[in-house]
Design an enzyme around this catalytic site. Structure first.
Site, mmCIF file in Angstrom:
data_model
loop_
_atom_site.group_PDB
_atom_site.id
_atom_site.type_symbol
_atom_site.label_atom_id
_atom_site.label_comp_id
_atom_site.label_asym_id
_atom_site.label_seq_id
_atom_site.Cartn_x
_atom_site.Cartn_y
_atom_site.Cartn_z
ATOM 1 N N CYS A 70 56.138 -7.436 40.190
ATOM 2 C CA CYS A 70 55.016 -7.530 41.121
ATOM 3 C C CYS A 70 53.768 -6.815 40.570
ATOM 4 O O CYS A 70 53.332 -7.089 39.465
ATOM 5 C CB CYS A 70 55.448 -6.992 42.475
ATOM 6 S SG CYS A 70 54.392 -7.465 43.864
ATOM 7 N N HIS A 71 53.230 -5.858 41.320
ATOM 8 C CA HIS A 71 52.042 -5.133 40.891
ATOM 9 C C HIS A 71 52.334 -4.068 39.842
ATOM 10 O O HIS A 71 51.422 -3.385 39.382
ATOM 11 C CB HIS A 71 51.351 -4.494 42.101
ATOM 12 C CG HIS A 71 50.627 -5.483 42.967
ATOM 13 N ND1 HIS A 71 51.284 -6.364 43.794
ATOM 14 C CD2 HIS A 71 49.305 -5.737 43.114
ATOM 15 C CE1 HIS A 71 50.404 -7.112 44.422
ATOM 16 N NE2 HIS A 71 49.185 -6.749 44.039
ATOM 17 N N TYR B 198 52.813 -10.379 40.290
ATOM 18 C CA TYR B 198 52.271 -11.051 41.463
ATOM 19 C C TYR B 198 51.014 -11.790 41.010
ATOM 20 O O TYR B 198 50.220 -11.252 40.226
ATOM 21 C CB TYR B 198 51.952 -10.022 42.558
ATOM 22 C CG TYR B 198 51.556 -10.685 43.846
ATOM 23 C CD1 TYR B 198 52.501 -11.365 44.608
ATOM 24 C CD2 TYR B 198 50.239 -10.672 44.284
ATOM 25 C CE1 TYR B 198 52.140 -12.006 45.779
ATOM 26 C CE2 TYR B 198 49.874 -11.311 45.461
ATOM 27 C CZ TYR B 198 50.827 -11.981 46.198
ATOM 28 O OH TYR B 198 50.469 -12.628 47.349
#
Length: 192
Positions: free
Chosen positions: A118-119, A138
């Site tokens: 993700c981040h 993401y």
């Protein structure tokens, strides 16, 4: 099997709940010692988590998660003690990347087993460890991956990608693929 193998995980307030809880629990279940640390905090301190979900809006929604208890002291970390690094997503990477020691830690794992989701790619980009490497994250992190010289892997939210010893994925729905690929990079031999 892995009793003496230690992994390091970077955390901070508002780390994504599933992206810290699930890898921590799964890797611990397999016998790895997972030291979870946060700048300015010690073992026994807590970080708040956030639950991010995909509910049909233009981006993810955010709800309060659990309080996660850290398992090690950030200031005592020696990266040579660890086989690999795990970088969960959520909002924590956004501000953790401003900490010079966090960036040093990420750089120490540039050529070792490294899992980001993700981040988490924000930390990889800020540390300068993704140039020329295929990285998933993401989708909102695509510009940062590319600006850091990485090759953004636009894959399904349930998929993961491995480039050398770097394993990355777009978000928590990829946990089965992401963790399986990370275990392979770690050299784990698991058969059921």
């Amino acid at each position: 099997m892995t009793d003496d193998v230690k992994l390091l995980m970077l955390a901070g307030d508002y780390v994504e709940d599933y992206e810290i809880m699930v890898p921590y629990q799964a890797l611990s279940m397999l016998g790895y010692t997972v030291d979870v640390v946060c700048p300015d905090k010690k073992a026994g301190d807590k970080v708040l988590t956030a639950i991010h979900d995909f509910e049909g809006a233009q981006t993810y929604s955010e709800k309060p998660g659990h309080a996660f208890t850290l398992t090690a002291d950030f200031d005592a970390i020696d990266t040579d003690d660890y086989l690999g690094l795990i970088v969960p997503g959520g909002r924590a990477p956004e501000y953790l990347r401003l900490n010079p020691r966090v960036l040093e830690i990420v750089r120490a794992f540039a050529d070792r087993p490294l899992a980001a989701i993700c981040h988490g790619a924000q930390l990889l980009a800020a540390a300068g460890v993704i140039k020329g490497r295929k990285v998933s994250a993401y989708p909102a992190c695509k510009p940062e991956v590319e600006l850091a010289g990485g090759i953004y892997a636009d894959i399904a939210v349930t998929d993961a990608v491995t480039d050398g010893e770097l394993v990355s994925a777009p978000a928590w729905p990829a946990h089965p693929a992401w963790l399986a690929q990370f275990l392979k990079v770690l050299g784990a031999n698991i058969s059921i």
